[in-house]
Write an enzyme that holds these catalytic residues in place. Structure first.
Site, PDB file in Angstrom:
ATOM      1  N   ASP A 161      38.574  41.806  37.378  1.00  0.00           N
ATOM      2  CA  ASP A 161      38.549  41.206  38.717  1.00  0.00           C
ATOM      3  C   ASP A 161      37.453  41.781  39.608  1.00  0.00           C
ATOM      4  O   ASP A 161      37.605  41.855  40.827  1.00  0.00           O
ATOM      5  CB  ASP A 161      39.915  41.362  39.419  1.00  0.00           C
ATOM      6  CG  ASP A 161      41.032  40.760  38.605  1.00  0.00           C
ATOM      7  OD1 ASP A 161      40.766  39.775  37.893  1.00  0.00           O
ATOM      8  OD2 ASP A 161      42.161  41.260  38.684  1.00  0.00           O
ATOM      9  N   LYS A 172      33.104  38.957  38.345  1.00  0.00           N
ATOM     10  CA  LYS A 172      32.186  38.521  37.282  1.00  0.00           C
ATOM     11  C   LYS A 172      31.875  37.028  37.395  1.00  0.00           C
ATOM     12  O   LYS A 172      30.739  36.605  37.181  1.00  0.00           O
ATOM     13  CB  LYS A 172      32.805  38.815  35.899  1.00  0.00           C
ATOM     14  CG  LYS A 172      32.984  40.297  35.619  1.00  0.00           C
ATOM     15  CD  LYS A 172      33.681  40.544  34.281  1.00  0.00           C
ATOM     16  CE  LYS A 172      35.121  40.120  34.252  1.00  0.00           C
ATOM     17  NZ  LYS A 172      36.026  40.927  35.098  1.00  0.00           N
ATOM     18  N   GLY A 178      40.683  35.472  34.728  1.00  0.00           N
ATOM     19  CA  GLY A 178      40.688  34.513  35.827  1.00  0.00           C
ATOM     20  C   GLY A 178      39.411  34.707  36.619  1.00  0.00           C
ATOM     21  O   GLY A 178      39.264  35.693  37.319  1.00  0.00           O
ATOM     22  N   HIS A 179      38.464  33.803  36.462  1.00  0.00           N
ATOM     23  CA  HIS A 179      37.151  33.956  37.098  1.00  0.00           C
ATOM     24  C   HIS A 179      37.007  32.929  38.215  1.00  0.00           C
ATOM     25  O   HIS A 179      37.010  31.735  37.959  1.00  0.00           O
ATOM     26  CB  HIS A 179      36.039  33.836  36.056  1.00  0.00           C
ATOM     27  CG  HIS A 179      36.090  34.940  35.043  1.00  0.00           C
ATOM     28  ND1 HIS A 179      35.234  35.045  33.989  1.00  0.00           N
ATOM     29  CD2 HIS A 179      36.904  36.030  34.950  1.00  0.00           C
ATOM     30  CE1 HIS A 179      35.521  36.137  33.285  1.00  0.00           C
ATOM     31  NE2 HIS A 179      36.547  36.743  33.845  1.00  0.00           N
ATOM     32  N   GLN A 200      37.711  40.847  31.693  1.00  0.00           N
ATOM     33  CA  GLN A 200      38.322  42.154  31.950  1.00  0.00           C
ATOM     34  C   GLN A 200      37.278  43.209  32.334  1.00  0.00           C
ATOM     35  O   GLN A 200      36.202  42.863  32.782  1.00  0.00           O
ATOM     36  CB  GLN A 200      39.154  42.615  30.743  1.00  0.00           C
ATOM     37  CG  GLN A 200      40.457  41.858  30.568  1.00  0.00           C
ATOM     38  CD  GLN A 200      40.367  40.745  29.553  1.00  0.00           C
ATOM     39  OE1 GLN A 200      39.844  40.925  28.472  1.00  0.00           O
ATOM     40  NE2 GLN A 200      40.875  39.586  29.891  1.00  0.00           N
ATOM     41  N   THR A 243      44.997  34.860  37.845  1.00  0.00           N
ATOM     42  CA  THR A 243      45.742  34.274  36.738  1.00  0.00           C
ATOM     43  C   THR A 243      47.240  34.248  37.021  1.00  0.00           C
ATOM     44  O   THR A 243      47.907  33.248  36.819  1.00  0.00           O
ATOM     45  CB  THR A 243      45.445  35.058  35.438  1.00  0.00           C
ATOM     46  OG1 THR A 243      44.058  34.933  35.160  1.00  0.00           O
ATOM     47  CG2 THR A 243      46.242  34.530  34.252  1.00  0.00           C
ATOM     48  N   PRO A 264      50.111  40.734  43.338  1.00  0.00           N
ATOM     49  CA  PRO A 264      49.270  41.535  44.239  1.00  0.00           C
ATOM     50  C   PRO A 264      48.521  42.590  43.429  1.00  0.00           C
ATOM     51  O   PRO A 264      49.090  43.198  42.526  1.00  0.00           O
ATOM     52  CB  PRO A 264      50.272  42.187  45.199  1.00  0.00           C
ATOM     53  CG  PRO A 264      51.610  42.021  44.573  1.00  0.00           C
ATOM     54  CD  PRO A 264      51.536  40.873  43.607  1.00  0.00           C
ATOM     55  N   LEU A 277      31.389  44.286  49.299  1.00  0.00           N
ATOM     56  CA  LEU A 277      31.041  45.394  50.192  1.00  0.00           C
ATOM     57  C   LEU A 277      31.624  45.161  51.592  1.00  0.00           C
ATOM     58  O   LEU A 277      32.043  46.101  52.273  1.00  0.00           O
ATOM     59  CB  LEU A 277      29.509  45.535  50.270  1.00  0.00           C
ATOM     60  CG  LEU A 277      29.007  46.718  51.095  1.00  0.00           C
ATOM     61  CD1 LEU A 277      29.357  48.046  50.406  1.00  0.00           C
ATOM     62  CD2 LEU A 277      27.497  46.645  51.322  1.00  0.00           C
TER      63      LEU A 277
HETATM   64  P1  IMO Z   1      39.277  39.160  34.394  1.00  0.00           P
HETATM   65  O1  IMO Z   1      38.385  38.604  33.319  1.00  0.00           O
HETATM   66  C1  IMO Z   1      42.406  41.942  35.562  1.00  0.00           C
HETATM   67  C2  IMO Z   1      45.379  43.027  32.518  1.00  0.00           C
HETATM   68  C3  IMO Z   1      46.806  42.580  32.728  1.00  0.00           C
HETATM   69  C4  IMO Z   1      47.550  43.754  32.106  1.00  0.00           C
HETATM   70  C5  IMO Z   1      46.654  44.098  30.910  1.00  0.00           C
HETATM   71  C6  IMO Z   1      47.124  43.501  29.590  1.00  0.00           C
HETATM   72  O2  IMO Z   1      39.722  38.173  35.407  1.00  0.00           O
HETATM   73  O3  IMO Z   1      38.680  40.392  34.988  1.00  0.00           O
HETATM   74  P2  IMO Z   1      47.065  41.013  28.654  1.00  0.00           P
HETATM   75  O4  IMO Z   1      47.712  39.764  29.169  1.00  0.00           O
HETATM   76  O5  IMO Z   1      45.584  40.941  28.600  1.00  0.00           O
HETATM   77  O6  IMO Z   1      47.665  41.516  27.381  1.00  0.00           O
HETATM   78  O7  IMO Z   1      47.436  42.126  29.765  1.00  0.00           O
HETATM   79  O8  IMO Z   1      45.374  43.607  31.231  1.00  0.00           O
HETATM   80  N1  IMO Z   1      44.346  41.969  32.536  1.00  0.00           N
HETATM   81  C7  IMO Z   1      43.485  41.762  33.550  1.00  0.00           C
HETATM   82  N2  IMO Z   1      43.397  42.361  34.764  1.00  0.00           N
HETATM   83  N3  IMO Z   1      41.506  41.009  35.217  1.00  0.00           N
HETATM   84  C8  IMO Z   1      41.563  40.413  34.005  1.00  0.00           C
HETATM   85  O9  IMO Z   1      40.612  39.559  33.573  1.00  0.00           O
HETATM   86  C9  IMO Z   1      42.610  40.759  33.123  1.00  0.00           C
HETATM   87  N4  IMO Z   1      42.980  40.370  31.878  1.00  0.00           N
HETATM   88  C10 IMO Z   1      44.021  41.122  31.532  1.00  0.00           C
HETATM   89  O10 IMO Z   1      47.120  42.442  34.091  1.00  0.00           O
HETATM   90  O11 IMO Z   1      47.517  44.862  32.975  1.00  0.00           O
HETATM   91 MG    MG Z   2      39.996  37.904  37.413  1.00  0.00          MG
END
Ligand code: IMO
Ligand code: MG
Length: 432
Positions: A13, A16, A40-41, A224, A304, A308, A336
């Site tokens: 998050d 990206k 979730g982008h 991620q 996604t 919070p 920022l």
């Molecule tokens: P983006 O691409 C933030 C977190 C989940 C959980 C852990 C494992 O938007 O940055 P999973 O369902 O992947 O097995 O969950 O990873 N998680 C993310 N947190 N951004 C994401 O993707 C995430 N994808 C998985 O909240 O802690």
């Molecule tokens: Mg995200």
């Protein structure tokens, strides 16, 4: 030009999607190489706000080619829904999106087991997104997965299901005391989904190789962040992507060699957030944490799951660690402006663990959970930066903060975002 990888440097998050949206203007191809619809982008443009989970963020420009690589796990119904939603909102997808025949499929048992497993883990639950992503990657590694090439071939699908359904039913019934799945029902549902996805399926590695050979610009959109990575992250509170969500995984997840990647761009938020469970040394449970979550133009809730996000100050120990693991060549600092209101800004420069001070990431997740952050306090600027478009127009304290983070990362910060709108960005040095 060799490919450009965009990776998250924290716990996901970081923005990206927003960075890809900016860079995509100058790219030919935008490709996802890892994860699934746990990502979730978010992109905001003249058509509104888009939350993309599987389709690369480049889809919002009508002339870009988008690719979903072999490194992903695909929930067919979710992908078809995302395509339909985009088309309903005026974004053409057909003819511009290709899906790897080697990507794996999230099957009904994966979604069930993801959630049943979380219940079994009880207090130690990971806080997954519940989308079946982890179990699908586990089956990929266990050689019990099903790939897109099999999904779109009814005979291969029936063959695979004749082994997988009894196997998974035994697991569901005996381990989780859950009802079994019907082979005929799954077969009927998934042959139909397969036939609808078939027009998108291609040898995507060859598409990217050919584009690179023509000298086209290829953007690889990470999912991620390093601290959620299976190897590098706060295990077991990580995601299960194989290949890794680190930059090194991009080559494997899209089907190119490491020498075909030229730029590794790390995206960092100006503070830290985490969604889901697991240690986060700088998490703030006080009103400062609430201000970080609620105070910006877009509050910090998961794109996604809507959960919070846990918020806290920038963790320089973790950031330096992830910059090195990704081999960054450049960095982006996002949000920022969320820091605009604070009279002083803290950065965690070390951890106190069991009476010792350390400035590296411990491998032990329980040790990290005991870590007390050691903070350095930097002056705030208390000025609205959201309208600024040039670096030298930022307040001096904001410029110092950017330089401070740049030193932590040992990487030039090329772009700073100061708001969610496409134009709310300051280019320090063009990336493409
Ligand atoms: P983006 O691409 C933030 C977190 C989940 C959980 C852990 C494992 O938007 O940055 P999973 O369902 O992947 O097995 O969950 O990873 N998680 C993310 N947190 N951004 C994401 O993707 C995430 N994808 C998985 O909240 O802690
Ligand atoms: Mg995200």
């Amino acid at each position: 030009m060799p490919a450009i990888v965009v990776v998250g440097g924290q716990w996901g998050d970081e923005g990206k999607g927003r960075v890809i949206d900016l860079l995509a203007q100058k790219a030919h191809i935008v490709a996802r190489y890892s994860a699934g619809n746990n990502a979730g982008h978010t992109v905001i443009n003249e058509l509104g706000e888009f939350r993309l989970h599987l389709v690369p963020a480049g889809i919002l420009y009508p002339d870009k080619t988008c690719i979903i690589g072999n490194g992903l796990v695909i929930d067919p119904a979710i992908l078809l829904e995302e395509i339909a939603d985009l088309e309903a909102r005026g974004v053409p997808v057909r003819g511009r999106l290709s899906l790897s025949d080697r990507a794996h499929v999230i099957m009904p048992w994966h979604r069930l087991i993801d959630n049943l497993d979380e219940k079994l883990r009880g207090k130690g639950a990971i806080g997954t997104t519940g989308r079946g992503v982890g179990p699908a990657f586990a089956d990929k590694v266990a050689r019990a997965g099903l790939r897109i090439a099999d999904l779109i071939d009814p005979e291969a699908l029936r063959d695979a299901l004749s082994f997988l359904i009894p196997y998974k039913n035994a697991v569901l019934e005996k381990l989780y005391e859950a009802p079994p799945l019907s082979l005929e029902q799954v077969y009927a549902e998934y042959t139909e989904l397969g036939s609808r996805l078939a027009p998108f399926v291609a040898d995507t590695s060859a598409l990217v190789q050919d584009a690179l050979a023509r000298g086209e610009t290829v953007l690889l959109e990470g999912a991620q962040g390093a601290l959620l990575d299976l190897d590098a992250g706060t295990y077991a509170y990580v995601t299960s992507s194989v290949p890794s969500s680190l930059a090194a995984g991009a080559a494997i997840g899209i089907g190119i060699g490491p020498t075909q990647i030229g730029t590794v761009l790390g995206v960092y938020k100006a503070y830290n957030t985490r969604v889901g469970n697991g240690p986060m040394p700088t998490e703030l449970l006080d009103e400062t944490g609430v201000l970080l979550r609620e105070g910006g133009p877009r509050p910090e809730y998961g794109a996604t799951t809507g959960r919070p996000r846990r918020c806290g100050w920038f963790d320089a120990v973790a950031a330096r660690y992830s910059a090195r693991l990704n081999g960054l060549t450049a960095a982006v600092l996002t949000r920022l402006d969320v820091l605009d209101r604070f009279p002083a800004i803290k950065v965690c420069t070390a951890y106190r663990i069991d009476g010792r001070t350390v400035d590296t990431m411990p491998a032990s997740t329980t040790a990290l959970a005991r870590a007390e952050p050691v903070y350095e306090e930097l002056p705030g600027w208390q000025q609205d930066t959201s309208g600024i478009r040039r670096f030298d127009e930022l307040p001096p304290a904001a410029r110092s903060y950017v330089h401070y983070i740049q030193d932590v990362l040992s990487t030039p910060i090329c772009l700073v975002s100061i708001g969610p709108q496409r134009e709310q960005a300051i280019t320090i040095k063009p990336i493409i």
